[in-house]
Design an enzyme around this catalytic site. Structure first.
Site, PDB file in Angstrom:
ATOM      1  CG  ASN A 164      66.362  66.943 -58.864  1.00  0.00           C
ATOM      2  OD1 ASN A 164      65.268  66.872 -59.419  1.00  0.00           O
ATOM      3  ND2 ASN A 164      66.491  67.200 -57.583  1.00  0.00           N
ATOM      4  CG  PHE A 444      67.284  59.438 -51.573  1.00  0.00           C
ATOM      5  CD1 PHE A 444      67.867  59.663 -50.335  1.00  0.00           C
ATOM      6  CD2 PHE A 444      66.167  58.604 -51.628  1.00  0.00           C
ATOM      7  CE1 PHE A 444      67.351  59.073 -49.191  1.00  0.00           C
ATOM      8  CE2 PHE A 444      65.647  58.011 -50.495  1.00  0.00           C
ATOM      9  CZ  PHE A 444      66.246  58.241 -49.259  1.00  0.00           C
ATOM     10  CB  CYS A 445      68.833  64.477 -55.992  1.00  0.00           C
ATOM     11  SG  CYS A 445      69.800  65.474 -54.842  1.00  0.00           S
ATOM     12  CG  ASN A 446      64.641  59.631 -58.238  1.00  0.00           C
ATOM     13  OD1 ASN A 446      63.579  59.917 -58.799  1.00  0.00           O
ATOM     14  ND2 ASN A 446      65.398  58.617 -58.625  1.00  0.00           N
TER      15      ASN A 446
END
EC number: 2.8.1.9
Length: 853
Positions: A164, A444-446
């Site tokens: 992100n 995982f902020c992906n």
């Protein structure tokens, strides 16, 4: 052999221990011998000064018996690394480098040497690259976005598999009138292919640059995907710089490389792959310090960056009353606003010393061998019907991960039950924490990688958001699809025992191989492999059931009192969870954060119309009127388990009493009538209509019922489970003397008679003529490990772990049942009187319990 820094200081052990953490238990494990036969050249630094076992013992005593498998999130600091830094700070004086004193010059020298050390680690010189210190990799990425010369002809392209923090850069490109586009990159080298997603563009604003100069565009990708561990071909850097995406002659493409994940376990040689901008974070490499990263800028590319803001240390001269500023010429000084964290920077060379001593290529082989071994074993786990337990999401998970691999030391997956349904990732994480295994779950902020591997469409993601799912919540499966995954990742100090412990954990708790490792003598009902109770009419007891006891808890999470009879109200037992304690942020306190709340004792005197509160920490007791003379108390909004509610504040002296009693800033609130209702349970066979039954400050149901027969069974199982499982018993030497009673579960009703867990099959019940509806099982957490008579946490007893071995149902560990009354509207505020005899419906201990299944 010496430790990394030669220090022999003692370090304290962590309190947590894994039930799988004893390396000696794996000495004769044939899987370990198999691993050594395959990876003896890669694992354990065979040519180094330290063996992996001695490295682990000398440098990481703070692990204790824990199994740490989240090195992609943050790797661990070594003992000597931290002690050497403390010794340096105790011996030397460092001052603000924006000065000319001796201590300031010392700091300046430390910062300068650190810049060179960082560049050396990436095999470049200060002439080729500049090192700008930032607050982390995210701050480095943001700095590029802020300073890049965007125009309305600029393009920002980025791979789908990006953090992100990279995706956020598109805000700068779009705001300037430029375009943004996600790119699917498959394969590597000559086999590499690109698929461009839809181009994003916003309305061009009037003040946007209209392209009076040749535009610069930016391509961003990670050296290693933090979701799957996939390593991207770094040859992509040159392809982009050479104009692979250029639309016009003269268009200049720059490359931003997010190396935060990749450079901790693999070599990044910028002399071979000269990205224009590289973002790194030091705690990902060697654990300490946190909050410190760097932006590495190729010298030939530094001139395009255009910074608007200027802060302390970035200017050569400035006037306060005139629009004049002369910025410093050095790119580091121009971009580093304010004083750099010089004490943190001073610790960097000790981290690099630890890594360089082992060798980054050796670390890559070591960690990679563990990941490959783990992936192979997880992929081989099959249920009794032949279906796969683990669905792996790594791009090339079953190919050898050697020195020239395309996969980092990360294994990402989800689990399927034998019936094909998904196990929620939060269930995997919660149970892992019970046995001392630390992993990471979610996306995982992906979001790009998450959607790609899980097969989530744009409409799926939007629908999940509408359903209430946001990052870090517990909505791990929605409409039959997982919303995230489980990730285990290895670091330079990880061991084969760590990998075996995790594999054993997955096998023990999630594999249905036709057997039941925790089946105990005399189990007529339990189906361990399906992790649910299998009760039908044949198992219904012929014994008579009666209400053994009634307990009221006037203040949520505080002590209660037991009575022979008590009035019923439209929200449950009269005055049960009528009050709650909240912190200064309006969050309701519970024993999970403040276990000593159970030592606050309560009692209600109907005759005097007061709630009496006492504490061993206070000399005086509180007397709180049930019917306050003044109704002018302020109404405040509170947060309870993520749900918004309201309450009336209490007097100042009451707040002061509780604050002193708990040594925690808090205040007492009283429930606002009709501020909460019992809600239906999604998927429950028995549903109670919304907005028809009031709810106090209890979590879900108006009443909680437990069975004494089920308590007795739990005690039997807890002891037998430990004796039959040495790994559990090893760290629970005192468990044979621990016997829990019903109060550990803080029930309102305890019933006696019947069979263990017979209550799971009940739909409705009648207690002394009062009818109740069963809402479902009560989901348990670590709060049951707290001894309600002392406030002491008995996590070493593994009570919740033992309970999870046979009371787990799709992510929830169930014990006891929640009830709602089957009458409503019988009571209101005016009917709360000071005399029990004047209240209509009263439930009595000893009453017969009749149930319907």
């Amino acid at each position: 052999m010496p430790s990394l820094q030669g220090h022999e200081h003692d370090a304290g052990l962590s309190k947590g221990h894994s039930v799988y953490g004893n390396h000696a238990e794996y000495c004769d494990d044939p899987r370990k011998q198999e691993f050594y036969s395959i990876y003896k050249e890669q694992y354990g630094y065979p040519k180094g000064e330290l063996s992996i076992d001695q490295l682990r013992a000398d440098e990481f005593p703070h692990l204790g018996g824990n199994i740490y498998l989240d090195h992609a999130g943050a790797t661990l600091y070594s003992k000597s690394q931290v002690l050497a830094n403390v010794e340096d700070l105790c011996k030397n004086l460092y001052g603000n480098p924006h000065s000319q004193s001796l201590c300031s010059n010392a700091s300046s020298d430390v910062v300068s040497n650190a810049r060179e050390g960082v560049l050396k680690f990436f095999n470049v010189t200060p002439a080729e690259y500049k090192c700008v210190f930032t607050a982390g990799a995210t701050a480095a990425l943001k700095l590029v976005g802020e300073c890049f010369p965007w125009t309305d002809e600029s393009q920002f392209c980025y791979t789908m598999e990006n953090h992100n923090s990279v995706l956020g850069i598109r805000e700068y490109a779009l705001a300037a009138g430029g375009s943004a586009c996600a790119v699917e990159v498959e394969g590597c080298g000559q086999q590499q292919s690109f698929t461009l997603r839809a181009r994003q563009r916003r309305n061009v604003c009037s003040h946007c640059d209209s392209g009076r100069r040749l535009p610069f565009s930016l391509f961003a990708f990670p050296s290693e995907c933090n979701f799957s561990g996939r390593k991207f071909d770094l040859g992509l850097i040159k392809s982009i710089q050479d104009g692979y995406f250029s639309r016009t002659i003269g268009e200049k493409w720059m490359v931003l490389l997010d190396a935060a994940k990749g450079c901790g376990t693999s070599q990044l040689d910028l002399s071979m792959y000269p990205a224009d901008f590289v973002a790194i974070s030091f705690y990902k490499i060697f654990g300490y310090p946190t909050g410190l990263g760097a932006l590495l800028i190729r010298t030939r590319s530094s001139g395009i960056l255009q910074k608007k803001y200027f802060g302390g240390g970035t200017v050569a001269a400035c006037l306060a009353d005139v629009d004049f500023v002369q910025r410093r010429e050095g790119i580091e000084q121009m971009l580093e606003d304010g004083t750099v964290p010089f004490l943190g920077i001073a610790a960097l060379h000790r981290g690099f010393l630890a890594i360089n001593r082992l060798g980054i290529s050796n670390i890559q082989m070591h960690a990679g061998s563990l990941a490959m071994f783990t992936a192979l074993h997880l992929s081989g786990l099959k249920h009794a019907n032949g279906s796969n337990l683990c669905i792996l999401y790594n791009s090339n998970s079953l190919t050898y991960w050697g020195n020239k691999c395309n996969q980092g030391p990360t294994v990402t997956f989800n689990l399927r039950r034998i019936d094909g349904t998904w196990v929620g990732y939060r269930e995997v994480e919660k149970l892992a924490s019970l046995v001392g295994i630390h992993i990471r779950t979610g996306c995982f902020c992906n979001p790009g990688a998450c959607s790609k591997f899980l097969g989530l469409s744009e409409s799926d993601v939007r629908a999940n958001l509408e359903a209430g799912h946001v990052c870090w919540d517990d909505h791990d499966v929605i409409d039959g699809k997982p919303t995230g995954a489980v990730r285990v990742s290895f670091g330079y100090m990880s061991t084969i025992e760590d990998a075996l412990a995790f594999i054993d954990y997955i096998h023990k708790f999630f594999l249905n191989d036709g057997g039941c490792s925790l089946k105990l003598p005399g189990d007529p009902f339990i189906d361990c492999n399906l992790s649910r109770i299998n009760i039908n009419g044949d198992h219904k007891s012929n014994q008579k059931i009666h209400l053994e006891s009634i307990t009221i808890y006037p203040i949520k999470s505080c002590g209660g009192f037991t009575v022979d009879s008590w009035p019923l109200s439209d929200s449950g037992l009269l005055y049960d969870r009528e009050w709650a304690l909240v912190n200064s942020s309006g969050i309701v306190l519970t024993q999970k954060k403040c276990p000593m709340m159970c030592m606050i004792k309560t009692h209600i005197e109907f005759s005097n119309g007061i709630l009496i509160v006492s504490s061993p920490n206070m000399e005086t007791r509180l007397e709180i009127p049930l019917f306050p003379a003044s109704e002018e108390a302020a109404i405040i909004r509170v947060n309870m388990c993520g749900e918004r509610s309201f309450g009336k504040s209490s007097a100042k002296e009451v707040t002061e009493w509780f604050t002193l009693a708990l040594n925690t800033q808090c205040s007492l609130i009283r429930r606002q009538p009709k501020s909460r209702q019992v809600h239906s349970r999604v998927g429950s066979e028995t549903q109670v209509s919304e907005n028809t039954r009031e709810l106090s400050y209890a979590n879900e149901g108006q009443f909680l019922l437990v069975s004494q027969a089920s308590i007795d069974e739990l005690n039997r199982r807890t002891i037998l489970t430990l004796h039959q499982n040495p790994k559990l018993h090893r760290q629970s030497t005192a468990i044979s003397g621990v016997k829990v009673d019903a109060m550990r579960f803080r029930p309102n009703f305890v019933v006696a008679g019947g069979c263990p867990f017979e209550e799971d099959s009940w739909r409705t019940l009648d207690i002394g003529g009062h009818r109740f509806t069963v809402l479902g099982g009560c989901n348990r957490c670590k709060m049951i490990n707290i001894d309600q008579s002392t406030g002491r946490s008995e996590e070493e007893s593994n009570l919740l772990l033992a309970l999870s071995s046979y009371r787990r149902n799709k992510g929830k560990i169930l014990f006891g049942v929640l009830l709602a009354n089957s009458f409503s509207g019988d009571y209101d505020e005016e009917q709360r009187t000071t005399h029990e005899g004047q209240i209509g419906k009263v439930i009595k201990a000893g009453s017969r319990v009749d149930v319907e299944i």
